[in-house]
Design a protein around this motif. Structure first.
Motif, PDB file in Angstrom:
ATOM      1  N   PRO A  99       1.146  -1.460   0.185  1.00 31.59           N
ATOM      2  CA  PRO A  99      -0.222   0.289   0.262  1.00 31.59           C
ATOM      3  C   PRO A  99       1.185   1.159   0.216  1.00 31.59           C
ATOM      4  O   PRO A  99       2.733   1.285   0.898  1.00 31.59           O
ATOM      5  CB  PRO A  99      -0.708  -0.150   0.850  1.00 31.59           C
ATOM      6  CG  PRO A  99       0.080  -1.066   2.043  1.00 31.59           C
ATOM      7  CD  PRO A  99       0.437  -1.972   1.451  1.00 31.59           C
ATOM      8  N   MET A 100       0.440   2.478  -0.743  1.00 31.65           N
ATOM      9  CA  MET A 100       0.811   3.821  -0.305  1.00 31.65           C
ATOM     10  C   MET A 100       0.478   4.591   1.005  1.00 31.65           C
ATOM     11  O   MET A 100      -0.807   4.852   0.716  1.00 31.65           O
ATOM     12  CB  MET A 100       0.779   4.051  -2.114  1.00 31.65           C
ATOM     13  CG  MET A 100       1.265   6.232  -2.071  1.00 31.65           C
ATOM     14  SD  MET A 100       1.156   6.237  -3.632  1.00 31.65           S
ATOM     15  CE  MET A 100       2.536   6.097  -4.420  1.00 31.65           C
ATOM     16  N   GLY A 101       0.870   5.569   1.119  1.00 31.72           N
ATOM     17  CA  GLY A 101       0.624   6.385   1.958  1.00 31.72           C
ATOM     18  C   GLY A 101       0.772   7.793   1.237  1.00 31.72           C
ATOM     19  O   GLY A 101       2.284   7.719   1.018  1.00 31.72           O
ATOM     20  N   ILE A 102      -0.020   9.088   1.683  1.00 29.54           N
ATOM     21  CA  ILE A 102       0.572  10.055   1.116  1.00 29.54           C
ATOM     22  C   ILE A 102       0.636  11.331   1.963  1.00 29.54           C
ATOM     23  O   ILE A 102      -0.744  11.487   2.595  1.00 29.54           O
ATOM     24  CB  ILE A 102      -0.463  10.442  -0.073  1.00 29.54           C
ATOM     25  CG1 ILE A 102      -0.850   9.235  -1.088  1.00 29.54           C
ATOM     26  CG2 ILE A 102      -0.231  12.029  -0.971  1.00 29.54           C
ATOM     27  CD1 ILE A 102      -1.611   9.710  -2.406  1.00 29.54           C
ATOM     28  N   LEU A 103       1.253  11.861   1.831  1.00 30.94           N
ATOM     29  CA  LEU A 103       2.167  12.447   2.412  1.00 30.94           C
ATOM     30  C   LEU A 103       2.496  13.931   1.290  1.00 30.94           C
ATOM     31  O   LEU A 103       3.402  14.120   0.792  1.00 30.94           O
ATOM     32  CB  LEU A 103       3.870  12.166   3.636  1.00 30.94           C
ATOM     33  CG  LEU A 103       3.523  11.166   4.654  1.00 30.94           C
ATOM     34  CD1 LEU A 103       5.044  11.074   4.600  1.00 30.94           C
ATOM     35  CD2 LEU A 103       2.621  11.090   5.706  1.00 30.94           C
ATOM     36  N   PRO A 104       1.110  14.545   1.749  1.00 29.28           N
ATOM     37  CA  PRO A 104       0.867  15.497   0.769  1.00 29.28           C
ATOM     38  C   PRO A 104       1.933  17.088   0.719  1.00 29.28           C
ATOM     39  O   PRO A 104       1.017  17.920   1.424  1.00 29.28           O
ATOM     40  CB  PRO A 104      -0.569  16.049   0.361  1.00 29.28           C
ATOM     41  CG  PRO A 104      -0.872  15.987   2.052  1.00 29.28           C
ATOM     42  CD  PRO A 104       0.170  14.542   2.258  1.00 29.28           C
ATOM     43  N   ALA A 105       2.568  16.970  -0.470  1.00 32.37           N
ATOM     44  CA  ALA A 105       4.389  17.936   0.011  1.00 32.37           C
ATOM     45  C   ALA A 105       4.094  19.134  -1.045  1.00 32.37           C
ATOM     46  O   ALA A 105       5.127  20.165  -1.070  1.00 32.37           O
ATOM     47  CB  ALA A 105       5.120  17.676   1.035  1.00 32.37           C
ATOM     48  N   GLY A 106       3.287  18.434  -2.076  1.00 29.43           N
ATOM     49  CA  GLY A 106       2.888  19.063  -3.115  1.00 29.43           C
ATOM     50  C   GLY A 106       2.298  20.625  -3.487  1.00 29.43           C
ATOM     51  O   GLY A 106       1.976  21.387  -2.003  1.00 29.43           O
TER      52      GLY A 106
END
Length: 312
Positions: A99-106
């Motif tokens: 699985p992928m966890g997203i840390l939205p730094a964009g």
């Protein structure tokens, strides 16, 4: 780029077993909260006993590190960056059970926003470690996966020319402004087949494929799009010139795409597009190259993503 393995002697064994080996693939030029130092500290404090750490200067360097993380036994991969970083990692993870966890730094974080993952580091980490895991669809264009959207023609030119500083100041209005600056009224003979049947044959300036509803610039283009319905939204625009595009982009920004006389929208699983002349195309906000033919399909349940307990 760099990588490291961190062992936490104080980790809670029960928590560590449930989380397993966590890999972080981080874009060095993206920021969120207290930065990567806070992220590392948060993961250790959360009981992550085995932490793989990779940093890259550009998103196109990420796939190599994702493959490395998979080879080293990652049970969960956390992506630190924006939509371009997420797309590169999702393309590599597609079809795996990690699985992928997203840390939205964009800047835009469109995939995270559509899923309800906030630009708040502690909450994003909590969701990544303990959130609901959903099997989500991806699109695939000419062999490369995308999570949010892809497009060709006017859309590809817009992505290529949009100024980062302008996006930071104006948000979705930056795309409208950039688009109107670069309108040249270029209509190209376009033929589109959807699920084996002819759907469009005529002059067009833009073709879009959406996996979620809110796309580039925060524009709500596809009201009925869902990333778990086994289909893609397909849109084509016949707008030509500044006046047509001003009307079209204005209605899209207001969430009324279907009301535009220059837009047609449908839904499908497999799409073939042929242009009379090569057109620039893009995936999740990243410009690629020009092509006269696009082969697009949905890949159901291709990626497992850590999401909030409540649907966005």
């Amino acid at each position: 780029m760099s990588s490291s393995t961190v062992d936490s002697p104080t980790a809670d064994p029960a928590t560590a077993r449930s989380v397993g080996t966590v890999a972080v693939v981080a874009h060095l030029n993206k920021t969120l909260g207290g930065g990567l130092d806070e992220l590392r500290a948060s993961l250790v404090a959360a009981g992550v006993g085995q932490l793989l750490w990779y940093e890259v200067p550009k998103s196109r360097k990420a796939p190599k590190q994702v493959r490395r993380a998979l080879k080293e036994g990652a049970d969960l991969l956390l992506v630190w960056g924006g939509d371009g970083m997420v797309q590169r990692c999702a393309d590599t993870l597609a079809g795996t059970d990690v699985p992928m966890g997203i840390l939205p730094a964009g800047t835009a974080n469109l995939f995270a926003t559509n899923l309800g993952i906030p630009a708040d580091l502690p909450e994003a980490v909590r969701i990544a470690l303990h959130g609901r895991r959903r099997a989500l669809d991806l699109g695939r264009l000419n062999g490369e996966h995308f999570a949010v959207m892809a497009g060709a023609g006017f859309d590809g030119d817009l992505i290529r020319d949009a100024d980062r500083k302008l996006k930071g100041r104006l948000g979705r209005a930056a795309y409208v402004w950039t688009g109107l600056r670069h309108v040249r009224g270029e209509l190209v003979r376009t033929r589109i087949r959807v699920d084996g049947a002819d759907w469009f044959d005529g002059d067009a300036s833009c073709v879009l494929f959406g996996n979620v509803g809110t796309i580039t610039g925060g524009i709500p283009a596809f009201d009925n799009a869902r990333p778990d319905d086994g289909a893609l939204e397909i849109g084509v625009s016949t707008a030509s010139g500044a006046v047509d595009w001003a009307r079209t982009l204005g209605r899209m920004a207001a969430g009324r795409s279907e009301e535009s006389p220059f837009v047609r929208i449908t839904r499908g699983r497999k799409v073939t597009v042929r242009f009379a002349a090569p057109k620039m195309y893009e995936l999740d906000g990243g410009a690629r190259t020009t092509a006269k033919r696009l082969k697009v399909k949905v890949v159901p349940g291709a990626l497992t993503v850590c999401c909030p307990d409540r649907p966005a």
